[in-house]
Design a protein around this motif. Structure first.
Motif, PDB file in Angstrom:
ATOM      1  N   GLY A 100       1.191  -1.388   0.333  1.00 32.51           N
ATOM      2  CA  GLY A 100      -0.142   0.260   0.034  1.00 32.51           C
ATOM      3  C   GLY A 100       0.918   1.064  -0.127  1.00 32.51           C
ATOM      4  N   ASP A 148       0.010   9.176  -0.846  1.00 30.03           N
ATOM      5  CA  ASP A 148       0.668   8.119  -0.296  1.00 30.03           C
ATOM      6  C   ASP A 148       2.341   8.282  -0.652  1.00 30.03           C
ATOM      7  N   THR A 163      -2.371  -5.343 -16.312  1.00 28.75           N
ATOM      8  CA  THR A 163      -3.185  -4.120 -15.917  1.00 28.75           C
ATOM      9  C   THR A 163      -2.184  -2.838 -16.586  1.00 28.75           C
ATOM     10  N   ASN A 165      -2.627  -0.042 -14.562  1.00 30.08           N
ATOM     11  CA  ASN A 165      -2.340   0.874 -13.824  1.00 30.08           C
ATOM     12  C   ASN A 165      -1.183   0.481 -13.378  1.00 30.08           C
ATOM     13  N   SER A 186       2.209   2.689  -9.608  1.00 32.37           N
ATOM     14  CA  SER A 186       3.398   2.039  -8.801  1.00 32.37           C
ATOM     15  C   SER A 186       4.866   1.971  -8.437  1.00 32.37           C
ATOM     16  N   ASN A 207       2.183  -8.926  -6.917  1.00 33.55           N
ATOM     17  CA  ASN A 207       3.457  -8.141  -7.861  1.00 33.55           C
ATOM     18  C   ASN A 207       4.614  -9.237  -6.687  1.00 33.55           C
TER      19      ASN A 207
HETATM   20  N1  MTE Z   1       0.243  -4.148  -9.864  1.00 36.90           N
HETATM   21  C1  MTE Z   1      -1.053  -5.171 -10.877  1.00 36.90           C
HETATM   22  N2  MTE Z   1      -0.273  -6.319 -10.652  1.00 36.90           N
HETATM   23  N3  MTE Z   1      -2.005  -5.632  -9.993  1.00 36.90           N
HETATM   24  C2  MTE Z   1      -3.022  -4.349 -10.357  1.00 36.90           C
HETATM   25  O1  MTE Z   1      -3.994  -4.019  -9.844  1.00 36.90           O
HETATM   26  N4  MTE Z   1      -2.588  -2.281  -9.433  1.00 36.90           N
HETATM   27  C3  MTE Z   1      -1.923  -0.630  -9.356  1.00 36.90           C
HETATM   28  C4  MTE Z   1      -0.682  -0.903  -9.568  1.00 36.90           C
HETATM   29  N5  MTE Z   1      -0.089  -1.989  -9.589  1.00 36.90           N
HETATM   30  C5  MTE Z   1      -2.288  -3.040  -9.711  1.00 36.90           C
HETATM   31  C6  MTE Z   1      -1.169  -3.336  -9.392  1.00 36.90           C
HETATM   32  C7  MTE Z   1      -2.878   0.328  -9.621  1.00 36.90           C
HETATM   33  S1  MTE Z   1      -4.163   0.593 -10.203  1.00 36.90           S
HETATM   34  C8  MTE Z   1      -2.373   1.690  -8.210  1.00 36.90           C
HETATM   35  S2  MTE Z   1      -3.245   2.513  -7.811  1.00 36.90           S
HETATM   36  C9  MTE Z   1      -0.628   0.976  -7.685  1.00 36.90           C
HETATM   37  O2  MTE Z   1      -0.694  -0.559  -8.280  1.00 36.90           O
HETATM   38  C10 MTE Z   1      -0.677   1.869  -6.501  1.00 36.90           C
HETATM   39  O3  MTE Z   1      -1.078   1.033  -5.765  1.00 36.90           O
HETATM   40  P1  MTE Z   1      -1.131   1.196  -4.239  1.00 36.90           P
HETATM   41  O4  MTE Z   1      -1.358   3.421  -3.471  1.00 36.90           O
HETATM   42  O5  MTE Z   1      -2.198   0.315  -3.727  1.00 36.90           O
HETATM   43  O6  MTE Z   1       0.209   1.221  -3.909  1.00 36.90           O
END
Ligand code: MTE
Length: 170
Positions: A75, A83, A112, A114, A118, A143
């Motif tokens: 997180g 963050d 994804t 997204n 991270s 991850n």
């Molecule tokens: N990585 C993977 N493998 N799967 C995911 O669903 N979500 C992403 C990303 N990394 C995601 C991912 C999203 S939506 C965000 S906003 C970022 O991680 C940061 O997450 P955090 O702020 O909860 O740490």
């Protein structure tokens, strides 16, 4: 200090809502299960808010006072104003290991787009390995899956293990 498994680990869930009890943390327990399955001894689990000092206090205590081999946070790696996990982690590290973050993002991009949001980092503090994972249970699982194959070897090398890499690699 031993360079042989079983290695100890601690899990830090970083979440404002989780720390106030407004959201059930499923990421921390999910990681705990995965790490136990991998042969780690889970020594500690804590939820803290998205606050630099509290994140750092837990990480320092686990490494400096308790000598825990692996610290995994989940997180606070994204781009929301709250963050701060990478910012809290970076000054604690003696050496960054950029390849761990790169590997996690590379694998995650297949799941994804997204994943590029991270900003999680990893590195060493003393003889311990610290890794930031994103916060959702799905993201945390995906991850950590990317780095599981090399975790034990990484910790072995951080502790000064002298065997040839081929002899300890998974
Ligand atoms: N990585 C993977 N493998 N799967 C995911 O669903 N979500 C992403 C990303 N990394 C995601 C991912 C999203 S939506 C965000 S906003 C970022 O991680 C940061 O997450 P955090 O702020 O909860 O740490």
């Amino acid at each position: 200090m031993t360079s042989e498994p079983p290695y100890s680990c601690a899990i830090l869930t970083v979440s404002d809502k989780g720390s106030r009890g407004e959201r059930q943390d499923t990421s921390g327990p999910g990681l705990k299960k995965i790490l136990i399955e991998q042969g780690f001894e889970v020594r500690a689990y804590q939820i803290v808010p998205d606050q630099m000092e509290m994140i750092q206090e837990a990480m320092r205590r686990w490494v400096d006072d308790e000598g825990i081999d692996l610290i995994v946070s989940t997180g606070g790696t994204g781009v929301s104003p709250s963050d701060v996990t990478p910012e809290a982690t970076r000054p604690l590290l003696d050496r960054e290991i950029p390849g761990i973050g790169e590997a996690m993002r590379q694998a995650s991009m297949l799941k994804t787009a997204n994943a590029m949001l991270s900003r999680g980092i990893a590195g060493t503090r003393k003889a311990s390995l610290i890794i930031n994972l994103p916060g959702s249970e799905k993201a945390a699982r995906e991850n950590i899956a990317a780095v599981l194959p090399t975790l034990a070897h990484a910790i072995y090398k951080i502790k000064g293990g002298m065997k040839d890499c081929g002899a300890t690699q998974g």
